[in-house]
Motif scaffolding. Structure first.
Motif, PDB file in Angstrom:
ATOM      1  N   TYR A  95     -12.102 -30.330 -55.654  1.00  0.00           N
ATOM      2  CA  TYR A  95     -10.665 -30.638 -55.602  1.00  0.00           C
ATOM      3  C   TYR A  95      -9.787 -29.408 -55.872  1.00  0.00           C
ATOM      4  O   TYR A  95      -8.577 -29.541 -56.080  1.00  0.00           O
ATOM      5  N   THR A  96     -10.363 -28.213 -55.846  1.00  0.00           N
ATOM      6  CA  THR A  96      -9.559 -27.002 -56.035  1.00  0.00           C
ATOM      7  C   THR A  96      -9.817 -26.010 -54.903  1.00  0.00           C
ATOM      8  O   THR A  96     -10.822 -26.095 -54.196  1.00  0.00           O
ATOM      9  N   TYR A  97      -8.899 -25.071 -54.749  1.00  0.00           N
ATOM     10  CA  TYR A  97      -9.069 -23.974 -53.796  1.00  0.00           C
ATOM     11  C   TYR A  97      -8.655 -22.679 -54.497  1.00  0.00           C
ATOM     12  O   TYR A  97      -7.942 -22.689 -55.509  1.00  0.00           O
ATOM     13  N   ASN A 400      -5.752 -29.267 -55.677  1.00  0.00           N
ATOM     14  CA  ASN A 400      -5.232 -30.108 -54.596  1.00  0.00           C
ATOM     15  C   ASN A 400      -5.088 -31.511 -55.181  1.00  0.00           C
ATOM     16  O   ASN A 400      -6.080 -32.169 -55.508  1.00  0.00           O
TER      17      ASN A 400
END
Length: 745
Positions: A95-97, A400
């Protein structure tokens, strides 16, 4: 604290101090951050700051704070919430970038000077406006007032100079300022990023004499930026070319003792290594060796920096894995940053004629870090050092929101399906001999079954702590996911607080820990060892009656002498006439008198830990002929000996009388005359030795104020113990000792 190691922290709780901190403490195993309410669905909303929390801010001293930002709300801490967070950490990539942010990291040893020139050539010329500024100073103030009483107007002066030197194309919020004597660290972020800064903590570690004087050491700020944890460390390590081992020790002390509290107070503190990104800057003081001064200068003129770098001490120590293991440093393409004549670009022309060296460095550790520049700034001439900067692009994990919510919902659903089946296993090995101030670590493993298990060491009935003072467990509480294991380290460390009762037999190295498992059984862990009595922690009068080394005496004799009451005058007892002063004190002072009377920086530079252990063993066994240690190690051992006395040289009963008659030598002598004979003799003996040191001040650079400040806090201690002393009280204690240094006791 009885010695000078105060710290200053802006816009937050006061900085921490350390009193006989464990010299080799290990990193804690449970790495968790802030969490919320009962139901995970409601507990973990991503939360931005309101605009009211982020006021407009310009490059001046009126800069806002962003400590209060929290990415996650923080309310209640429970087992279920902790499990949710752990699963979220494991699934973070779902869930991250990664997004790059520009970091400016700068270090400047200012040699006690006030700012005399604009700092923009260092902080903002020729670069894009950074997202984050990490700016560190060393030797902010070299005055005795700053060293012993911690306040300095130069903090405000340099803070203002930095704020006015930040990049003009952006507005910045000040996140934190932390200072330990002359070591200061500032953290700024662009105003638009302040909402994504959370969990800000700042701490200090003094590594000067006695392991905590603040003239050397480190300060650090840790924070969460979006979903990435970052730790910035600014350190000033031990000086002088030959002292690279002491610099290595300073680095290790900072790593082991720098600990940050977590948002959940029940969780163990975080160490430097428990961060995604570590930025380490400062005057590390590593020198160029095996080349004479003229050869170094010639190579610099030829810009043969790689030849010079081959003789760089830091390069050699990193290659030997003695320090900064796993860290990176950019190529040194600039000339050494030390030592210059102040106000010029000329190399040192003083009598000492220091060889040029790259003392000022920036290193980093972590993933997704790209160094864009690494340079010195010759335009600034305020100090005998040149400032250094490094600019980085650092990949930070950004959340995100939609994917975060989806991941959270999946974790909550999986938790609801778990069944209760948890049977940990525990084993513990035996302990051996235990010595004064010698850390011992034993470990055991808890293995979990099929469901989450929360564990905690709990207090036994009628006891205030889960263990005795000489013992600690790391971590003392935490949780286990299904089919996982965790290693618990038991640390055993005897210091001045616990040594006396172990000598007297009132306490023993015996304890039982109760390991409680949530919704499970309790395990009882037995800890035992054999404490070897030491002169450290023994009363003065006890040692005066010990004609033989303490380890040559029967335990019963040691116990009786340690428990013996201190008498003001001869009570007519049947004991042999005591010695005038403890033989151990005599050995250390005699060694210093014969070898260190002209030693520069005596009582101001720390010794080596292994040498202290050797000194302790020589004193406790009486094998003084085998004593082989540096003058600084012997001097520090003497200070530690005086600090460990359960009753100080000037007895607690006359403490307030001493302060009242400070400045009146006649009245002060009358107070000293009332001390028990052994205490009075020790005081007179020490004053005579310190006076001999002052006769050699042209060589050792000591003066009465320095010695009075160092010994004042050891010989004259407040009966209230760890209560923080007011500056006025410290000055009176210093004045009381100072008058004896200038006159015969």
């Amino acid at each position: 604290m009885s010695a000078a190691a105060g710290s200053r922290e802006r816009e937050s709780a006061g900085g921490s101090s350390f009193d006989e901190s464990r010299p080799d403490g290990k990193g804690l195993l449970v790495d968790q951050s802030s969490w919320g309410q009962d139901k995970p669905e409601n507990l973990l909303p991503r939360q931005n700051k309101s605009k009211s929390e982020i006021t407009d801010m310009v490059r001046s001293s009126t800069i806002t704070v962003s400590d209060k930002a929290h990415i996650l709300s923080m309310q209640k801490f429970g087992l279920r919430d902790t499990i949710v967070k752990s699963h979220l950490m494991q699934k973070e990539e779902d869930y991250t970038y990664i997004q790059d942010f520009r970091f400016f990291v700068g270090t400047y040893n200012v040699n006690g000077q006030s700012p005399k020139e604009c700092l923009q050539p260092w902080l903002s010329h020729g670069i894009q406006a950074p997202d984050v500024y990490c700016v560190g100073f060393q030797e902010l103030d070299l005055s005795k007032e700053a060293f012993f009483f911690h306040d300095t107007p130069k903090e405000e002066e340099w803070f203002k100079a930095v704020s006015e030197g930040l990049h003009p194309d952006a507005k910045y919020a000040k996140v934190k300022l932390i200072r330990l004597v002359g070591i200061m660290l500032l953290l700024y972020v662009k105003q638009e990023h302040a909402a994504y800064i959370s969990e800000v903590e700042a701490e200090t570690v003094g590594t000067g004499i006695m392991g905590r004087m603040g003239n050397k050491g480190g300060v650090a700020i840790r924070f969460q930026f979006h979903n990435t944890s970052i730790c910035v460390v600014n350190s000033h390590l031990a000086a002088h070319t030959e002292e690279y081992e002491r610099r290595n020790q300073d680095y290790k002390d900072i790593c082991s003792r720098m600990q940050f509290r977590q948002v959940d107070p029940s969780l163990p503190p975080l160490t430097i290594s428990k961060h995604d990104v570590i930025l380490w800057l400062g005057d590390l003081n590593y020198r160029i060796e095996e080349l004479d001064v003229e050869k170094v200068k010639k190579l610099i003129e030829e810009k043969a920096f790689q030849t010079l770098y081959a003789n760089d001490q830091l390069r050699a120590q990193v290659a030997a894995k003695a320090v900064f293991e796993g860290f990176n440093e950019g190529e040194l393409t600039f000339q050494p940053t030390y030592k210059y004549d102040t106000g010029s670009d000329d190399w040192d022309t003083s009598d000492k004629c220091r060889a040029p060296a790259w003392c000022d460095r920036v290193l980093w550790k972590g993933k997704n870090i790209t160094q864009l520049s690494y340079q010195s700034h010759m335009a600034l001439k305020t100090s005998d050092h040149k400032p250094v900067s490094s600019v980085f692009d650092i990949g930070v994990r950004v959340v995100n929101e939609e994917l975060y919510r989806k991941t959270l919902e999946e974790i909550v659903r999986s938790l609801d399906k778990m069944e209760n089946d948890s049977i940990p296993s525990v084993s513990l090995s035996k302990r051996e001999n235990v010595k004064y101030m010698q850390l011992q670590i034993e470990s055991f493993t808890i293995r979990n079954g099929q469901v989450p298990c929360q564990f905690e060491f709990i207090n036994k009935p009628d006891e205030e702590s889960y263990c005795k003072q000489w013992l600690s467990a790391n971590p003392s509480r935490g949780f286990l996911l299904p089919d996982s294991a965790i290693e618990i380290e038991l640390e055993l460390f005897v210091n001045k607080t616990t040594a006396t009762k172990l000598n007297s037999g009132e306490d023993k190295i015996e304890d039982i820990l109760v390991l409680h498992l949530d919704r499970g059984k309790d395990y009882f862990l037995s800890v035992s060892g054999n404490y070897l009595p030491s002169c450290f922690g023994s009363p003065i009068h006890t040692l005066c009656y010990m004609k033989e080394p303490i380890l040559d005496l029967p335990l019963e004799s040691i116990r009786e002498l340690t428990l013996m009451q201190l008498q003001t005058e001869d009570d007519g007892s049947q004991l042999e006439r005591p010695m005038d002063i403890p033989k151990e004190l005599l050995m250390m002072v005699d060694y210093l008198y014969r070898n260190a009377i002209q030693q520069e920086d005596l009582f101001q530079q720390p010794g080596l830990r292994l040498e202290f252990e050797h000194i302790r063993d020589c004193l406790d066994t009486g094998m003084i002929d085998t004593l082989s240690a540096s003058n600084h190690s012997i001097a520090e051992a003497l200070l530690l000996f005086l600090e460990s006395l359960p009753e100080p040289v000037i007895c607690y009963s006359v403490y307030h009388n001493c302060l009242e008659c400070s400045g009146n030598l006649t009245a002060s002598k009358q107070v000293i005359a009332t001390l028990p004979a052994c205490h009075r003799n020790v005081f007179i003996y020490l004053m005579a030795f310190l006076q001999e040191l002052l006769k050699n001040s042209a060589k050792n650079h000591l003066d009465g104020n320095i010695l009075a400040s160092i010994f004042g806090s050891l010989l004259l201690r407040n009966p209230a113990g760890h209560q923080k002393l007011e500056v006025a009280e410290k000055k009176k204690a210093q004045e009381f000792i100072h008058q004896f240094l200038c006159n015969s006791p």
